[in-house]
Design a protein around this motif. Structure first.
Motif, PDB file in Angstrom:
ATOM      1  N   SER A 112       0.833  -1.194   0.000  1.00 45.42           N
ATOM      2  CA  SER A 112       0.000   0.000   0.000  1.00 45.42           C
ATOM      3  C   SER A 112       0.872   1.249   0.000  1.00 45.42           C
ATOM      4  O   SER A 112       1.978   1.244   0.524  1.00 45.42           O
ATOM      5  N   PHE A 113       0.350   2.294  -0.567  1.00 45.10           N
ATOM      6  CA  PHE A 113       1.066   3.563  -0.652  1.00 45.10           C
ATOM      7  C   PHE A 113       0.050   4.679  -0.458  1.00 45.10           C
ATOM      8  O   PHE A 113      -0.531   5.172  -1.425  1.00 45.10           O
ATOM      9  N   PRO A 114      -0.209   5.058   0.797  1.00 45.49           N
ATOM     10  CA  PRO A 114      -1.275   6.018   1.092  1.00 45.49           C
ATOM     11  C   PRO A 114      -1.183   7.338   0.330  1.00 45.49           C
ATOM     12  O   PRO A 114      -2.205   7.946   0.026  1.00 45.49           O
ATOM     13  N   ALA A 115       0.018   7.777  -0.008  1.00 46.75           N
ATOM     14  CA  ALA A 115       0.169   9.059  -0.696  1.00 46.75           C
ATOM     15  C   ALA A 115      -0.519   9.071  -2.060  1.00 46.75           C
ATOM     16  O   ALA A 115      -0.836  10.133  -2.579  1.00 46.75           O
ATOM     17  N   VAL A 116      -0.749   7.898  -2.650  1.00 49.20           N
ATOM     18  CA  VAL A 116      -1.434   7.847  -3.947  1.00 49.20           C
ATOM     19  C   VAL A 116      -2.837   7.275  -3.820  1.00 49.20           C
ATOM     20  O   VAL A 116      -3.452   6.878  -4.804  1.00 49.20           O
ATOM     21  N   GLY A 117      -3.345   7.192  -2.580  1.00 50.76           N
ATOM     22  CA  GLY A 117      -4.723   6.799  -2.374  1.00 50.76           C
ATOM     23  C   GLY A 117      -4.965   5.333  -2.099  1.00 50.76           C
ATOM     24  O   GLY A 117      -6.097   4.876  -2.138  1.00 50.76           O
ATOM     25  N   THR A 118      -3.950   4.554  -1.813  1.00 51.25           N
ATOM     26  CA  THR A 118      -4.158   3.146  -1.489  1.00 51.25           C
ATOM     27  C   THR A 118      -3.786   2.904  -0.037  1.00 51.25           C
ATOM     28  O   THR A 118      -2.914   3.571   0.520  1.00 51.25           O
ATOM     29  N   ILE A 166      -9.101  -7.771   1.187  1.00 53.46           N
ATOM     30  CA  ILE A 166     -10.332  -8.291   0.573  1.00 53.46           C
ATOM     31  C   ILE A 166     -10.026  -9.531  -0.254  1.00 53.46           C
ATOM     32  O   ILE A 166     -10.724 -10.547  -0.141  1.00 53.46           O
ATOM     33  N   ALA A 167      -8.975  -9.475  -1.070  1.00 52.20           N
ATOM     34  CA  ALA A 167      -8.615 -10.628  -1.911  1.00 52.20           C
ATOM     35  C   ALA A 167      -8.280 -11.844  -1.053  1.00 52.20           C
ATOM     36  O   ALA A 167      -8.709 -12.964  -1.364  1.00 52.20           O
ATOM     37  N   GLN A 168      -7.535 -11.649   0.033  1.00 48.33           N
ATOM     38  CA  GLN A 168      -7.207 -12.765   0.926  1.00 48.33           C
ATOM     39  C   GLN A 168      -8.472 -13.316   1.581  1.00 48.33           C
ATOM     40  O   GLN A 168      -8.622 -14.532   1.734  1.00 48.33           O
ATOM     41  N   GLY A 169      -9.371 -12.421   1.965  1.00 54.15           N
ATOM     42  CA  GLY A 169     -10.634 -12.839   2.575  1.00 54.15           C
ATOM     43  C   GLY A 169     -11.479 -13.682   1.629  1.00 54.15           C
ATOM     44  O   GLY A 169     -12.288 -14.510   2.068  1.00 54.15           O
ATOM     45  N   LEU A 170     -11.320 -13.494   0.343  1.00 52.29           N
ATOM     46  CA  LEU A 170     -12.052 -14.270  -0.663  1.00 52.29           C
ATOM     47  C   LEU A 170     -11.319 -15.550  -1.045  1.00 52.29           C
ATOM     48  O   LEU A 170     -11.725 -16.256  -1.959  1.00 52.29           O
ATOM     49  N   GLY A 171     -10.165 -15.806  -0.361  1.00 52.27           N
ATOM     50  CA  GLY A 171      -9.448 -17.058  -0.588  1.00 52.27           C
ATOM     51  C   GLY A 171      -8.316 -16.991  -1.589  1.00 52.27           C
ATOM     52  O   GLY A 171      -7.720 -18.019  -1.922  1.00 52.27           O
ATOM     53  N   HIS A 172      -7.999 -15.825  -2.095  1.00 54.02           N
ATOM     54  CA  HIS A 172      -6.886 -15.710  -3.037  1.00 54.02           C
ATOM     55  C   HIS A 172      -5.559 -15.761  -2.290  1.00 54.02           C
ATOM     56  O   HIS A 172      -5.421 -15.198  -1.210  1.00 54.02           O
ATOM     57  N   GLY A 173      -4.590 -16.433  -2.889  1.00 53.75           N
ATOM     58  CA  GLY A 173      -3.247 -16.441  -2.320  1.00 53.75           C
ATOM     59  C   GLY A 173      -2.549 -15.124  -2.636  1.00 53.75           C
ATOM     60  O   GLY A 173      -2.814 -14.509  -3.675  1.00 53.75           O
ATOM     61  N   MET A 174      -1.699 -14.687  -1.749  1.00 58.88           N
ATOM     62  CA  MET A 174      -1.004 -13.413  -1.945  1.00 58.88           C
ATOM     63  C   MET A 174       0.500 -13.633  -1.945  1.00 58.88           C
ATOM     64  O   MET A 174       1.032 -14.330  -1.071  1.00 58.88           O
ATOM     65  N   VAL A 175       1.157 -13.065  -2.912  1.00 58.03           N
ATOM     66  CA  VAL A 175       2.614 -13.030  -2.938  1.00 58.03           C
ATOM     67  C   VAL A 175       3.024 -11.786  -2.157  1.00 58.03           C
ATOM     68  O   VAL A 175       2.450 -10.715  -2.372  1.00 58.03           O
ATOM     69  N   GLY A 193      -3.981  -0.652   1.141  1.00 55.87           N
ATOM     70  CA  GLY A 193      -3.779  -2.092   1.263  1.00 55.87           C
ATOM     71  C   GLY A 193      -5.052  -2.885   1.480  1.00 55.87           C
ATOM     72  O   GLY A 193      -5.006  -4.112   1.571  1.00 55.87           O
ATOM     73  N   VAL A 194      -6.203  -2.240   1.568  1.00 54.67           N
ATOM     74  CA  VAL A 194      -7.449  -2.943   1.830  1.00 54.67           C
ATOM     75  C   VAL A 194      -7.800  -3.925   0.703  1.00 54.67           C
ATOM     76  O   VAL A 194      -8.411  -4.962   0.948  1.00 54.67           O
ATOM     77  N   GLY A 195      -7.372  -3.636  -0.509  1.00 58.24           N
ATOM     78  CA  GLY A 195      -7.624  -4.547  -1.631  1.00 58.24           C
ATOM     79  C   GLY A 195      -6.985  -5.904  -1.402  1.00 58.24           C
ATOM     80  O   GLY A 195      -7.584  -6.948  -1.713  1.00 58.24           O
ATOM     81  N   HIS A 196      -5.788  -5.924  -0.843  1.00 54.77           N
ATOM     82  CA  HIS A 196      -5.119  -7.191  -0.529  1.00 54.77           C
ATOM     83  C   HIS A 196      -5.896  -7.954   0.540  1.00 54.77           C
ATOM     84  O   HIS A 196      -6.060  -9.173   0.455  1.00 54.77           O
TER      85      HIS A 196
END
Length: 187
Positions: free
Chosen positions: A1-7, A14-23, A9-12
């Motif tokens: 995540s990089f808050p200065a550009v509006g992110t 959400i993706a993990q919560g849906l069962g996606h693996g994360m690198v 990390g919540v997308g990661h």
């Protein structure tokens, strides 16, 4: 995540919560911090270079927790070299940037962040060929056959910026040394 550009990390999450693996994420396309040759003031100086990065993989670096992660890009060989596809290089106030550095910075960041630099001989190494000449071209350029009484820095200035020449000759201990005094190894 990089808050200065509006992110954030919540997308990661959400993706993990849906069962996606994360690198695991890591900084990429970043400038590198470090001293300039001979602590010279080279900021703002840019030139074309050939740049490569040499790193050992997880097994060679000790495996497991002490080495690089198994998904690391160098996992095919005990030691691997990656070359930048672009040639622009820039000295910044705090280190180095430009297209060639950005091409390879993620390899150095991964190796540093995952402990490859903790054991002797496993640190990532950036290898720079200053200018756009091959090793044979540099040997010919530094040949004593033409003007052996010419100073090394003067000869280098025909191919590289003078501030860089002064810094490189100081690092190599060749300040005020004539071309004719160079050994074959020094050339």
């Amino acid at each position: 995540s990089f808050p200065a550009v509006g992110t954030d990390g919540v997308g990661h999450t959400i993706a993990q919560g849906l069962g996606h693996g994360m690198v695991p994420t890591y900084p990429a396309l970043v400038p590198l911090l470090g001293p300039h040759p001979h602590d010279a003031h080279l900021q703002g100086l840019s030139l074309q270079v050939s740049l490569s990065c040499r790193v050992e993989d997880a097994a060679a670096a000790g495996g497991g927790g002490g080495g690089l992660p198994p998904w690391y890009a160098f996992k095919q060989k005990a030691e691997s070299v990656r070359r930048a596809s672009r040639t622009g290089f820039l000295f910044t106030h705090k280190g180095y940037s430009g297209p060639s550095i950005l091409d390879l910075s993620h390899y150095a960041v991964l190796a540093h962040d995952h402990g490859a630099g903790t054991k002797a001989g496993t640190r990532p190494r950036l290898l720079v060929n200053w200018g756009d000449m091959s090793e044979q071209g540099w040997r010919a350029a530094l040949s004593p056959a033409h003007s052996p009484k010419e100073m090394v820095a003067t000869r280098l200035e025909k191919h590289l910026p003078s501030r860089l020449c002064a810094a490189l000759t100081a690092v190599a201990g060749l300040t005020n040394v004539k071309i004719g005094a160079l050994s074959k190894h020094q050339r």
